[in-house]
Scaffold this motif. Structure first.
Motif, PDB file in Angstrom:
ATOM      1  N   MET A   1       0.844  -1.185   0.000  1.00 21.01           N
ATOM      2  CA  MET A   1       0.000   0.000   0.000  1.00 21.01           C
ATOM      3  C   MET A   1       0.882   1.238   0.000  1.00 21.01           C
ATOM      4  SD  MET A   1      -2.998   1.108   2.655  1.00 21.01           S
ATOM      5  CE  MET A   1      -4.197   0.058   1.877  1.00 21.01           C
ATOM      6  N   SER A   2       0.552   2.193  -0.826  1.00 23.32           N
ATOM      7  CA  SER A   2       1.326   3.430  -0.937  1.00 23.32           C
ATOM      8  C   SER A   2       1.002   4.387   0.200  1.00 23.32           C
ATOM      9  CB  SER A   2       1.011   4.125  -2.259  1.00 23.32           C
ATOM     10  OG  SER A   2       1.398   3.323  -3.338  1.00 23.32           O
ATOM     11  N   PRO A   3       1.973   5.238   0.558  1.00 25.21           N
ATOM     12  CA  PRO A   3       1.698   6.263   1.569  1.00 25.21           C
ATOM     13  C   PRO A   3       0.612   7.220   1.092  1.00 25.21           C
ATOM     14  CG  PRO A   3       4.051   6.054   1.211  1.00 25.21           C
ATOM     15  CD  PRO A   3       3.377   5.242   0.142  1.00 25.21           C
ATOM     16  N   GLN A   4      -0.125   7.768   2.045  1.00 25.38           N
ATOM     17  CA  GLN A   4      -1.132   8.783   1.759  1.00 25.38           C
ATOM     18  C   GLN A   4      -0.591  10.130   2.216  1.00 25.38           C
ATOM     19  OE1 GLN A   4      -5.251   7.676   2.789  1.00 25.38           O
ATOM     20  NE2 GLN A   4      -4.426   5.676   3.353  1.00 25.38           N
ATOM     21  N   ILE A   5      -1.174  11.199   1.680  1.00 27.40           N
ATOM     22  CA  ILE A   5      -0.754  12.547   2.048  1.00 27.40           C
ATOM     23  C   ILE A   5      -1.809  13.155   2.970  1.00 27.40           C
ATOM     24  CG2 ILE A   5      -0.158  14.870   1.237  1.00 27.40           C
ATOM     25  CD1 ILE A   5       1.786  12.733   0.265  1.00 27.40           C
ATOM     26  N   GLY A   6      -1.351  13.606   4.131  1.00 29.52           N
ATOM     27  CA  GLY A   6      -2.203  14.323   5.063  1.00 29.52           C
ATOM     28  C   GLY A   6      -1.730  15.760   5.171  1.00 29.52           C
ATOM     29  N   VAL A   7      -2.629  16.645   5.558  1.00 26.61           N
ATOM     30  CA  VAL A   7      -2.284  18.038   5.804  1.00 26.61           C
ATOM     31  C   VAL A   7      -2.735  18.360   7.226  1.00 26.61           C
ATOM     32  CG1 VAL A   7      -2.717  20.438   5.145  1.00 26.61           C
ATOM     33  CG2 VAL A   7      -2.479  18.681   3.377  1.00 26.61           C
ATOM     34  N   GLY A   8      -1.790  18.802   8.045  1.00 29.74           N
ATOM     35  CA  GLY A   8      -2.089  19.242   9.404  1.00 29.74           C
ATOM     36  C   GLY A   8      -1.904  20.745   9.469  1.00 29.74           C
ATOM     37  N   VAL A   9      -2.803  21.442  10.159  1.00 24.15           N
ATOM     38  CA  VAL A   9      -2.761  22.900  10.177  1.00 24.15           C
ATOM     39  C   VAL A   9      -2.489  23.394  11.603  1.00 24.15           C
ATOM     40  CG1 VAL A   9      -3.917  25.012   9.467  1.00 24.15           C
ATOM     41  CG2 VAL A   9      -4.462  22.849   8.316  1.00 24.15           C
ATOM     42  N   HIS A  26      -7.918   6.282  13.591  1.00 21.83           N
ATOM     43  CA  HIS A  26      -6.610   5.944  14.146  1.00 21.83           C
ATOM     44  C   HIS A  26      -6.108   7.149  14.940  1.00 21.83           C
ATOM     45  CE1 HIS A  26      -5.534   7.864  10.320  1.00 21.83           C
ATOM     46  NE2 HIS A  26      -4.358   8.134  10.848  1.00 21.83           N
ATOM     47  N   GLY A  27      -5.455   6.874  16.039  1.00 21.18           N
ATOM     48  CA  GLY A  27      -5.026   7.945  16.927  1.00 21.18           C
ATOM     49  C   GLY A  27      -6.133   8.450  17.836  1.00 21.18           C
ATOM     50  N   ALA A  28      -7.218   7.686  17.998  1.00 24.10           N
ATOM     51  CA  ALA A  28      -8.305   8.111  18.888  1.00 24.10           C
ATOM     52  C   ALA A  28      -7.746   8.356  20.279  1.00 24.10           C
ATOM     53  CB  ALA A  28      -9.402   7.059  18.924  1.00 24.10           C
ATOM     54  N   GLY A  29      -8.155   9.471  20.878  1.00 23.13           N
ATOM     55  CA  GLY A  29      -7.666   9.867  22.196  1.00 23.13           C
ATOM     56  C   GLY A  29      -6.459  10.789  22.127  1.00 23.13           C
ATOM     57  N   ASP A  30      -5.802  10.855  20.970  1.00 25.67           N
ATOM     58  CA  ASP A  30      -4.643  11.733  20.800  1.00 25.67           C
ATOM     59  C   ASP A  30      -5.107  13.155  20.503  1.00 25.67           C
ATOM     60  OD1 ASP A  30      -3.137   9.433  21.037  1.00 25.67           O
ATOM     61  OD2 ASP A  30      -2.419   9.452  18.967  1.00 25.67           O
ATOM     62  N   TRP A  31      -4.278  14.119  20.893  1.00 22.56           N
ATOM     63  CA  TRP A  31      -4.535  15.523  20.613  1.00 22.56           C
ATOM     64  C   TRP A  31      -3.882  15.886  19.290  1.00 22.56           C
ATOM     65  CZ3 TRP A  31      -7.646  18.696  23.465  1.00 22.56           C
ATOM     66  CH2 TRP A  31      -8.108  18.158  24.674  1.00 22.56           C
ATOM     67  N   SER A  32      -4.640  16.546  18.425  1.00 21.25           N
ATOM     68  CA  SER A  32      -4.205  16.798  17.057  1.00 21.25           C
ATOM     69  C   SER A  32      -4.603  18.196  16.607  1.00 21.25           C
ATOM     70  CB  SER A  32      -4.861  15.760  16.135  1.00 21.25           C
ATOM     71  OG  SER A  32      -4.550  15.997  14.792  1.00 21.25           O
ATOM     72  N   ALA A  33      -3.818  18.731  15.685  1.00 19.40           N
ATOM     73  CA  ALA A  33      -4.208  19.948  14.974  1.00 19.40           C
ATOM     74  C   ALA A  33      -5.292  19.574  13.968  1.00 19.40           C
ATOM     75  CB  ALA A  33      -2.991  20.537  14.267  1.00 19.40           C
ATOM     76  N   PRO A  34      -6.092  20.538  13.532  1.00 19.13           N
ATOM     77  CA  PRO A  34      -7.056  20.241  12.467  1.00 19.13           C
ATOM     78  C   PRO A  34      -6.329  19.800  11.199  1.00 19.13           C
ATOM     79  CG  PRO A  34      -7.361  22.482  13.324  1.00 19.13           C
ATOM     80  CD  PRO A  34      -6.135  21.928  13.950  1.00 19.13           C
ATOM     81  N   GLY A  35      -7.018  19.052  10.374  1.00 21.83           N
ATOM     82  CA  GLY A  35      -6.417  18.632   9.112  1.00 21.83           C
ATOM     83  C   GLY A  35      -7.096  17.410   8.559  1.00 21.83           C
ATOM     84  N   GLY A  36      -6.540  16.900   7.464  1.00 20.67           N
ATOM     85  CA  GLY A  36      -7.126  15.725   6.847  1.00 20.67           C
ATOM     86  C   GLY A  36      -6.381  15.337   5.593  1.00 20.67           C
ATOM     87  N   HIS A  37      -7.063  14.594   4.748  1.00 18.66           N
ATOM     88  CA  HIS A  37      -6.456  14.048   3.530  1.00 18.66           C
ATOM     89  C   HIS A  37      -6.401  15.078   2.407  1.00 18.66           C
ATOM     90  CE1 HIS A  37      -8.023  10.373   5.521  1.00 18.66           C
ATOM     91  NE2 HIS A  37      -6.854   9.911   5.129  1.00 18.66           N
ATOM     92  N   LEU A  38      -5.289  15.093   1.707  1.00 21.07           N
ATOM     93  CA  LEU A  38      -5.151  15.892   0.497  1.00 21.07           C
ATOM     94  C   LEU A  38      -5.909  15.186  -0.623  1.00 21.07           C
ATOM     95  CD1 LEU A  38      -3.641  18.380  -0.739  1.00 21.07           C
ATOM     96  CD2 LEU A  38      -1.878  16.746  -1.427  1.00 21.07           C
ATOM     97  N   GLU A  39      -6.855  15.887  -1.233  1.00 17.72           N
ATOM     98  CA  GLU A  39      -7.656  15.326  -2.312  1.00 17.72           C
ATOM     99  C   GLU A  39      -6.926  15.477  -3.650  1.00 17.72           C
ATOM    100  OE1 GLU A  39     -10.406  13.704  -1.701  1.00 17.72           O
ATOM    101  OE2 GLU A  39     -10.605  14.284   0.398  1.00 17.72           O
ATOM    102  N   HIS A  79       0.341   4.434   6.154  1.00 24.32           N
ATOM    103  CA  HIS A  79       1.556   5.250   6.164  1.00 24.32           C
ATOM    104  C   HIS A  79       1.173   6.620   5.616  1.00 24.32           C
ATOM    105  CE1 HIS A  79       5.901   5.883   4.445  1.00 24.32           C
ATOM    106  NE2 HIS A  79       5.586   6.758   5.381  1.00 24.32           N
ATOM    107  N   TYR A  80       1.432   7.649   6.410  1.00 27.34           N
ATOM    108  CA  TYR A  80       1.106   9.010   5.992  1.00 27.34           C
ATOM    109  C   TYR A  80       2.353   9.869   5.929  1.00 27.34           C
ATOM    110  CZ  TYR A  80      -3.942   8.602   6.472  1.00 27.34           C
ATOM    111  OH  TYR A  80      -5.255   8.255   6.294  1.00 27.34           O
ATOM    112  N   ILE A  81       2.423  10.680   4.875  1.00 29.71           N
ATOM    113  CA  ILE A  81       3.318  11.818   4.821  1.00 29.71           C
ATOM    114  C   ILE A  81       2.418  12.999   5.153  1.00 29.71           C
ATOM    115  CG2 ILE A  81       4.842  13.249   3.404  1.00 29.71           C
ATOM    116  CD1 ILE A  81       5.847  10.342   3.866  1.00 29.71           C
ATOM    117  N   THR A  82       2.728  13.717   6.227  1.00 29.28           N
ATOM    118  CA  THR A  82       1.890  14.833   6.644  1.00 29.28           C
ATOM    119  C   THR A  82       2.620  16.137   6.395  1.00 29.28           C
ATOM    120  OG1 THR A  82       0.842  13.465   8.338  1.00 29.28           O
ATOM    121  CG2 THR A  82       0.591  15.852   8.556  1.00 29.28           C
TER     122      THR A  82
END
Length: 140
Positions: A1-9, A26-39, A79-82
């Motif tokens: 499976m290829s890495p996916q691209i995420g964007v964190g702000v 994935h990462g439920a309970g973790d604190w995160s900046a807003p963001g998501g998948h690059l379309e 696998h994400y590149i963020t």
């Protein structure tokens, strides 16, 4: 499976960073900046503006390119590149617009970040240090 691209702000206001606690992903309970998948066909800046508006209702003005990180999530075989984007000016007050994905938005001083942090933010801080985050916060 290829890495996916995420964007964190990384959104800063008055020297504080906006974070929300993740739910139902994935990462439920973790604190995160807003963001998501690059379309497909979307620029990182457009992705950042879209995701932040969908999740928080905030309107982003000027965005800067930040660091990028690579994280593997073996528990979900992903696998994400963020790409981290930096916003110093966001219009409005953060609202909880996706309560199924986040428990709420809160502002944190760089020295008082909650734990656990979502992998991309944690990886960046482990690599570049708290001073990198503090420098961004000071320019807000």
């Amino acid at each position: 499976m290829s890495p996916q691209i995420g964007v964190g702000v990384l959104i800063f206001r008055d020297g504080k960073l906006l974070l929300g606690q993740r739910k139902n992903s994935h990462g439920a309970g973790d604190w995160s900046a807003p963001g998501g998948h690059l379309e497909f066909g979307e620029s990182p800046e457009d992705c950042a503006r879209r995701e932040v508006l969908e999740e928080t209702g905030l309107q982003l003005e000027i965005l800067q390119n930040g660091a990028f990180v690579s994280d593997v999530f073996p528990e979900v075989n992903k696998h994400y590149i963020t790409l981290l984007m930096v916003a110093q000016h966001a219009s409005g007050e953060p609202q909880l617009l996706e309560p199924n994905k986040c428990s709420g938005w809160h502002w944190f001083a760089p020295e008082e970040l909650p734990h656990p942090l979502f992998a991309p933010l944690r990886t960046w801080l482990e690599r570049d240090g708290l001073a990198a985050l503090q420098a961004l916060a000071q320019s807000s």
